[in-house]
Design an enzyme around this catalytic site. Structure first.
Site, PDB file in Angstrom:
ATOM      1  CB  SER A  70      62.919   5.180  65.528  1.00 17.77           C
ATOM      2  OG  SER A  70      62.977   4.080  64.682  1.00 17.77           O
ATOM      3  CG  ASP A  87      64.042   3.233  60.902  1.00 18.95           C
ATOM      4  OD1 ASP A  87      65.202   3.097  60.471  1.00 18.95           O
ATOM      5  OD2 ASP A  87      63.758   3.173  62.113  1.00 18.95           O
ATOM      6  CG  ASP A 145      66.726   5.436  64.051  1.00 17.76           C
ATOM      7  OD1 ASP A 145      65.865   4.844  63.362  1.00 17.76           O
ATOM      8  OD2 ASP A 145      67.110   5.024  65.152  1.00 17.76           O
ATOM      9  CG  ASP A 171      67.163   1.609  64.107  1.00 14.42           C
ATOM     10  OD1 ASP A 171      66.296   1.933  63.260  1.00 14.42           O
ATOM     11  OD2 ASP A 171      66.934   1.544  65.324  1.00 14.42           O
TER      12      ASP A 171
END
Ligand code: MG
Length: 452
Positions: free
Chosen positions: A96, A239, A241, A243
């Site tokens: 992440s 960010d 990834d 999400d």
């Protein structure tokens, strides 16, 4: 029993604690847990991604399951793929927003949700007891490649938005992909929404040369400047990834994640009844706005997977965290950065107002965070004694100890990963929030001493 999974999967430093041996055995444990079928696997742009993906996949194949490789994708795109097809589950190789040397392994259930804690415990049991299913040579799994999911995910999001209203506005958008997985899908979505886009850090690079992948005010200075210089309507930052999404208003000002969450909640409720789920650590700004918009707030424990699962159970209309992670149940039960960006742009189109104007009408609170050292085995006792030491009229024990005052609260919450107890204090005034945090830190330190 030892613990492997944190709030958001297994994380560690690549080739140190997060190494091929761990990934291989975790793959074996994951395959043993699912038992049969095919798992989808995807990764973000980190340098250690291929290495860990191949090790996890080898472990899964050895148990007799098949693997479908989806390539680099945002976490929500893999979750969407699992939800929409017959995959038994999914695996994402991502850390992440963590620094580039980190990586992680996250497991997804057949509905596309992050695995429930009780199922993670089953995988941990297989891992620590080394009770792996090893397939007969005839039934060892195979790999196939399926690279259609970036496009399918883009289409899935477009279908959930009022494209006509958005296209009419011809918004100018600056998008910062943080050199992460969002480069693959978010520019495409914005273009299909008729936006004129400028991208920053849209080349995949796991060393994150643009800036660290956590969307903080510090890391989004280039984005803020670019929005202002190009007279854009909004700045969008993901960010690593993708999400999560954090926004910058048309004046180049950072919009706090609690405020964007409150704003989206307000528009989704729009006077209708409905439940909005958010962790106990979220700003009262969200609760105030939800109540005023006719909805009802439901607090959950901290952690996006828990928010998502609570939303599913309680049939919530919306939910999310104050860090830019929003969950839209009509789309899927996980945080989705591209959907968050699309929804915010739809709000701009439908309201006909600027982002700064919309944000300026939300209630203002200030949060102050601190932490106090406390050995793991004394956390429970310390919290119990803390509750007795502080005379608070209203206490919420959903996660840690949340004590309410008049337009202010303090949350005292043990960390799940470090020998510390965190203190979050929120008040209408910045100085009061700090004072409240310091006051409670003093009490907590005394309490920790007493239980030692
Ligand atoms: Mg993330």
């Amino acid at each position: 029993m030892n613990r492997l999974f944190g709030t958001n999967g297994v994380r560690g430093i690549a080739n140190s604690d997060m190494n091929v041996n761990l990934a291989l055995d975790l793959g074996r444990a994951i395959g043993t847990f699912f038992g049969e079928g095919e798992l989808a696997i995807a990764l973000d742009t980190r340098t250690s991604g291929d290495m860990l993906k191949n090790a996890v996949a080898a472990g899964v194949l050895s148990t007799g399951l098949s693997v479908s490789e989806l390539g680099i994708l945002p976490s929500p795109s893999l979750q969407y793929a699992v939800k929409k097809s017959a995959y038994k589950g999914g695996i994402i190789i991502t850390a992440s927003h963590n620094p580039p040397e980190f990586n992680g392994i996250k497991v997804i259930d057949s509905m596309g949700l992050e695995l429930a804690r009780k199922d993670e415990e089953k995988i941990e049991a297989h891992y620590f007891k080394r009770s792996f299913h090893t397939s007969d040579w005839r039934t060892i799994g195979g790999t196939r490649f399926d690279h259609r999911w970036a496009e399918k995910y883009v289409q899935g999001i477009i279908r959930k938005l009022d494209v006509k209203s958005i296209r009419k506005e011809g918004f100018k958008v600056v998008l910062d992909c943080a050199n992460g997985a969002g480069y693959l899908t978010s520019p495409d979505i914005l273009v299909r929404l008729g936006c004129e886009i400028t991208t920053l850090n849209d080349q995949p690079d796991g060393r994150f040369p643009g800036h660290p992948s956590e969307p903080t005010p510090e890391n989004l200075k280039d984005l803020a400047r670019a929005v202002k210089d190009s007279n854009a309507d909004i700045g969008v930052a993901h960010d690593g990834d993708a999400d999560r999404t954090i926004f910058v208003d048309e004046n180049g000002r950072f919009v706090d994640g609690d405020k964007s969450l409150a704003l989206v909640a307000m528009f989704i409720l729009g006077g209708k009844k409905g439940t909005v789920v958010t962790p106990v650590s979220s700003s009262s700004c969200v609760e105030d706005v939800v109540r005023k918009s006719g909805g009802q707030i439901l607090y959950s424990k901290v952690g996006a997977p828990i928010v998502a699962r609570t939303m599913l159970e309680k049939k919530a209309v919306f939910g999310g965290e104050g860090n830019g992670g929003m969950i839209f149940p009509e789309h899927q039960y996980c945080r989705d950065g591209a959907m968050t960006a699309g929804k915010m742009i739809e709000i701009l189109a439908k309201s006909g107002e600027s982002l700064s104007h919309l944000i300026s009408r939300l209630p203002e609170y200030h949060l102050h965070k601190m932490s106090v050292s406390c050995p793991d085995d004394r956390k429970e006792k310390a919290l119990a004694l803390m509750e007795k030491s502080v005379a608070s009229k209203k206490v919420d024990k959903t996660d840690g100890l949340k004590m309410y005052g008049e337009s202010e609260w303090v949350l005292v919450r043990p960390s799940g990963t470090e020998p510390i107890v965190r203190i979050y204090a929120e008040a209408k005034d910045k100085r009061r929030a700090q004072e409240l945090a310091e006051e409670n830190a003093r009490i907590l330190k005394d309490v920790v001493k007493k239980v030692s």
